[in-house]
Design a protein around this motif. Sequence first.
Motif, PDB file in Angstrom:
ATOM      1  N   PHE A  33       7.819   9.914 -12.429  1.00  0.00           N
ATOM      2  CA  PHE A  33       7.230   8.906 -13.318  1.00  0.00           C
ATOM      3  C   PHE A  33       7.366   7.503 -12.731  1.00  0.00           C
ATOM      4  O   PHE A  33       6.453   6.681 -12.856  1.00  0.00           O
ATOM      5  CB  PHE A  33       7.867   8.970 -14.709  1.00  0.00           C
ATOM      6  CG  PHE A  33       7.423  10.160 -15.504  1.00  0.00           C
ATOM      7  CD1 PHE A  33       6.085  10.371 -15.791  1.00  0.00           C
ATOM      8  CD2 PHE A  33       8.345  11.084 -15.965  1.00  0.00           C
ATOM      9  CE1 PHE A  33       5.673  11.469 -16.513  1.00  0.00           C
ATOM     10  CE2 PHE A  33       7.938  12.191 -16.690  1.00  0.00           C
ATOM     11  CZ  PHE A  33       6.610  12.385 -16.966  1.00  0.00           C
ATOM     12  N   ASN A  34       8.473   7.204 -12.087  1.00  0.00           N
ATOM     13  CA  ASN A  34       8.629   5.897 -11.438  1.00  0.00           C
ATOM     14  C   ASN A  34       7.634   5.727 -10.307  1.00  0.00           C
ATOM     15  O   ASN A  34       7.062   4.650 -10.126  1.00  0.00           O
ATOM     16  CB  ASN A  34      10.052   5.733 -10.904  1.00  0.00           C
ATOM     17  CG  ASN A  34      11.024   5.362 -11.986  1.00  0.00           C
ATOM     18  OD1 ASN A  34      10.703   4.629 -12.895  1.00  0.00           O
ATOM     19  ND2 ASN A  34      12.222   5.902 -11.890  1.00  0.00           N
ATOM     20  N   THR A  35       7.402   6.787  -9.538  1.00  0.00           N
ATOM     21  CA  THR A  35       6.435   6.717  -8.445  1.00  0.00           C
ATOM     22  C   THR A  35       5.043   6.420  -8.970  1.00  0.00           C
ATOM     23  O   THR A  35       4.335   5.565  -8.436  1.00  0.00           O
ATOM     24  CB  THR A  35       6.432   8.035  -7.649  1.00  0.00           C
ATOM     25  OG1 THR A  35       7.737   8.258  -7.124  1.00  0.00           O
ATOM     26  CG2 THR A  35       5.430   7.986  -6.516  1.00  0.00           C
ATOM     27  N   LEU A  36       4.648   7.105 -10.017  1.00  0.00           N
ATOM     28  CA  LEU A  36       3.327   6.852 -10.604  1.00  0.00           C
ATOM     29  C   LEU A  36       3.225   5.421 -11.130  1.00  0.00           C
ATOM     30  O   LEU A  36       2.212   4.744 -10.921  1.00  0.00           O
ATOM     31  CB  LEU A  36       3.045   7.845 -11.726  1.00  0.00           C
ATOM     32  CG  LEU A  36       2.792   9.282 -11.313  1.00  0.00           C
ATOM     33  CD1 LEU A  36       2.579  10.146 -12.556  1.00  0.00           C
ATOM     34  CD2 LEU A  36       1.613   9.393 -10.385  1.00  0.00           C
ATOM     35  N   PHE A  37       4.255   4.962 -11.817  1.00  0.00           N
ATOM     36  CA  PHE A  37       4.254   3.622 -12.394  1.00  0.00           C
ATOM     37  C   PHE A  37       4.127   2.557 -11.305  1.00  0.00           C
ATOM     38  O   PHE A  37       3.256   1.685 -11.362  1.00  0.00           O
ATOM     39  CB  PHE A  37       5.541   3.408 -13.204  1.00  0.00           C
ATOM     40  CG  PHE A  37       5.662   2.039 -13.786  1.00  0.00           C
ATOM     41  CD1 PHE A  37       4.951   1.692 -14.921  1.00  0.00           C
ATOM     42  CD2 PHE A  37       6.481   1.087 -13.197  1.00  0.00           C
ATOM     43  CE1 PHE A  37       5.055   0.427 -15.464  1.00  0.00           C
ATOM     44  CE2 PHE A  37       6.591  -0.179 -13.723  1.00  0.00           C
ATOM     45  CZ  PHE A  37       5.879  -0.514 -14.860  1.00  0.00           C
ATOM     46  N   TYR A  38       4.992   2.637 -10.282  1.00  0.00           N
ATOM     47  CA  TYR A  38       4.972   1.622  -9.234  1.00  0.00           C
ATOM     48  C   TYR A  38       3.762   1.756  -8.323  1.00  0.00           C
ATOM     49  O   TYR A  38       3.323   0.762  -7.734  1.00  0.00           O
ATOM     50  CB  TYR A  38       6.270   1.638  -8.446  1.00  0.00           C
ATOM     51  CG  TYR A  38       7.432   1.115  -9.286  1.00  0.00           C
ATOM     52  CD1 TYR A  38       7.403  -0.169  -9.795  1.00  0.00           C
ATOM     53  CD2 TYR A  38       8.532   1.912  -9.581  1.00  0.00           C
ATOM     54  CE1 TYR A  38       8.437  -0.656 -10.583  1.00  0.00           C
ATOM     55  CE2 TYR A  38       9.566   1.436 -10.364  1.00  0.00           C
ATOM     56  CZ  TYR A  38       9.518   0.150 -10.859  1.00  0.00           C
ATOM     57  OH  TYR A  38      10.531  -0.330 -11.630  1.00  0.00           O
ATOM     58  N   LEU A  39       3.190   2.939  -8.198  1.00  0.00           N
ATOM     59  CA  LEU A  39       1.952   3.108  -7.439  1.00  0.00           C
ATOM     60  C   LEU A  39       0.814   2.345  -8.113  1.00  0.00           C
ATOM     61  O   LEU A  39       0.066   1.613  -7.455  1.00  0.00           O
ATOM     62  CB  LEU A  39       1.589   4.586  -7.315  1.00  0.00           C
ATOM     63  CG  LEU A  39       0.229   4.884  -6.673  1.00  0.00           C
ATOM     64  CD1 LEU A  39       0.251   4.505  -5.201  1.00  0.00           C
ATOM     65  CD2 LEU A  39      -0.117   6.352  -6.851  1.00  0.00           C
ATOM     66  N   VAL A  40       0.685   2.502  -9.414  1.00  0.00           N
ATOM     67  CA  VAL A  40      -0.376   1.805 -10.149  1.00  0.00           C
ATOM     68  C   VAL A  40      -0.168   0.294 -10.071  1.00  0.00           C
ATOM     69  O   VAL A  40      -1.123  -0.448  -9.804  1.00  0.00           O
ATOM     70  CB  VAL A  40      -0.426   2.290 -11.620  1.00  0.00           C
ATOM     71  CG1 VAL A  40      -1.325   1.409 -12.455  1.00  0.00           C
ATOM     72  CG2 VAL A  40      -0.873   3.739 -11.684  1.00  0.00           C
ATOM     73  N   ILE A  41       1.051  -0.157 -10.272  1.00  0.00           N
ATOM     74  CA  ILE A  41       1.339  -1.602 -10.197  1.00  0.00           C
ATOM     75  C   ILE A  41       1.021  -2.133  -8.798  1.00  0.00           C
ATOM     76  O   ILE A  41       0.393  -3.185  -8.647  1.00  0.00           O
ATOM     77  CB  ILE A  41       2.814  -1.880 -10.557  1.00  0.00           C
ATOM     78  CG1 ILE A  41       3.112  -1.472 -11.991  1.00  0.00           C
ATOM     79  CG2 ILE A  41       3.176  -3.333 -10.316  1.00  0.00           C
ATOM     80  CD1 ILE A  41       2.326  -2.217 -13.044  1.00  0.00           C
ATOM     81  N   GLY A  42       1.434  -1.399  -7.774  1.00  0.00           N
ATOM     82  CA  GLY A  42       1.175  -1.827  -6.402  1.00  0.00           C
ATOM     83  C   GLY A  42      -0.301  -1.872  -6.071  1.00  0.00           C
ATOM     84  O   GLY A  42      -0.770  -2.807  -5.425  1.00  0.00           O
ATOM     85  N   LEU A  43      -1.049  -0.861  -6.509  1.00  0.00           N
ATOM     86  CA  LEU A  43      -2.489  -0.850  -6.245  1.00  0.00           C
ATOM     87  C   LEU A  43      -3.208  -1.989  -6.948  1.00  0.00           C
ATOM     88  O   LEU A  43      -4.139  -2.571  -6.397  1.00  0.00           O
ATOM     89  CB  LEU A  43      -3.084   0.497  -6.642  1.00  0.00           C
ATOM     90  CG  LEU A  43      -2.724   1.677  -5.739  1.00  0.00           C
ATOM     91  CD1 LEU A  43      -3.273   2.963  -6.332  1.00  0.00           C
ATOM     92  CD2 LEU A  43      -3.242   1.456  -4.339  1.00  0.00           C
ATOM     93  N   TRP A  47      -5.213  -4.843  -5.022  1.00  0.00           N
ATOM     94  CA  TRP A  47      -6.613  -5.052  -5.365  1.00  0.00           C
ATOM     95  C   TRP A  47      -6.881  -6.518  -5.715  1.00  0.00           C
ATOM     96  O   TRP A  47      -7.892  -7.098  -5.312  1.00  0.00           O
ATOM     97  CB  TRP A  47      -6.995  -4.138  -6.521  1.00  0.00           C
ATOM     98  CG  TRP A  47      -8.471  -4.099  -6.821  1.00  0.00           C
ATOM     99  CD1 TRP A  47      -9.486  -4.659  -6.109  1.00  0.00           C
ATOM    100  CD2 TRP A  47      -9.092  -3.437  -7.911  1.00  0.00           C
ATOM    101  NE1 TRP A  47     -10.688  -4.392  -6.690  1.00  0.00           N
ATOM    102  CE2 TRP A  47     -10.474  -3.648  -7.804  1.00  0.00           C
ATOM    103  CE3 TRP A  47      -8.608  -2.700  -8.972  1.00  0.00           C
ATOM    104  CZ2 TRP A  47     -11.365  -3.134  -8.726  1.00  0.00           C
ATOM    105  CZ3 TRP A  47      -9.515  -2.188  -9.878  1.00  0.00           C
ATOM    106  CH2 TRP A  47     -10.876  -2.408  -9.754  1.00  0.00           C
ATOM    107  N   ILE A  48      -5.961  -7.135  -6.434  1.00  0.00           N
ATOM    108  CA  ILE A  48      -6.129  -8.537  -6.800  1.00  0.00           C
ATOM    109  C   ILE A  48      -6.070  -9.425  -5.557  1.00  0.00           C
ATOM    110  O   ILE A  48      -6.856 -10.362  -5.409  1.00  0.00           O
ATOM    111  CB  ILE A  48      -5.053  -8.952  -7.820  1.00  0.00           C
ATOM    112  CG1 ILE A  48      -5.336  -8.274  -9.165  1.00  0.00           C
ATOM    113  CG2 ILE A  48      -4.972 -10.462  -7.974  1.00  0.00           C
ATOM    114  CD1 ILE A  48      -4.239  -8.444 -10.192  1.00  0.00           C
ATOM    115  N   ILE A  49      -5.143  -9.147  -4.655  1.00  0.00           N
ATOM    116  CA  ILE A  49      -4.968  -9.987  -3.459  1.00  0.00           C
ATOM    117  C   ILE A  49      -6.159  -9.821  -2.513  1.00  0.00           C
ATOM    118  O   ILE A  49      -6.663 -10.803  -1.960  1.00  0.00           O
ATOM    119  CB  ILE A  49      -3.645  -9.636  -2.751  1.00  0.00           C
ATOM    120  CG1 ILE A  49      -2.481 -10.097  -3.603  1.00  0.00           C
ATOM    121  CG2 ILE A  49      -3.585 -10.279  -1.373  1.00  0.00           C
ATOM    122  CD1 ILE A  49      -1.117  -9.655  -3.097  1.00  0.00           C
ATOM    123  N   VAL A  50      -6.646  -8.600  -2.309  1.00  0.00           N
ATOM    124  CA  VAL A  50      -7.713  -8.343  -1.342  1.00  0.00           C
ATOM    125  C   VAL A  50      -9.074  -8.750  -1.889  1.00  0.00           C
ATOM    126  O   VAL A  50      -9.895  -9.282  -1.153  1.00  0.00           O
ATOM    127  CB  VAL A  50      -7.706  -6.850  -0.926  1.00  0.00           C
ATOM    128  CG1 VAL A  50      -8.903  -6.508  -0.078  1.00  0.00           C
ATOM    129  CG2 VAL A  50      -6.423  -6.516  -0.193  1.00  0.00           C
TER     130      VAL A  50
END
Length: 51
Positions: A33-43, A47-50
């Motif tokens: 669940f942490n991996t999914l959460f931080y994956l979405v936050i990171g993406l 996406w915002i930066i690029v």
Amino acid sequence: MTLSDAFLWPGTKACERLGLDPEADAGLIRWFFNTLFYLVIGLVIVWIIVA
């Protein structure tokens, strides 16, 4: 609350909400669940930066 507890908080709360023990199975359920959460936050951040 320690720093590690803060990082693991999303997975712990997801496990508690589903009625699972976050400490069971060596924490793999909480890790998932942490991996999914931080994956979405990171993406979202990338996406915002690029874009």
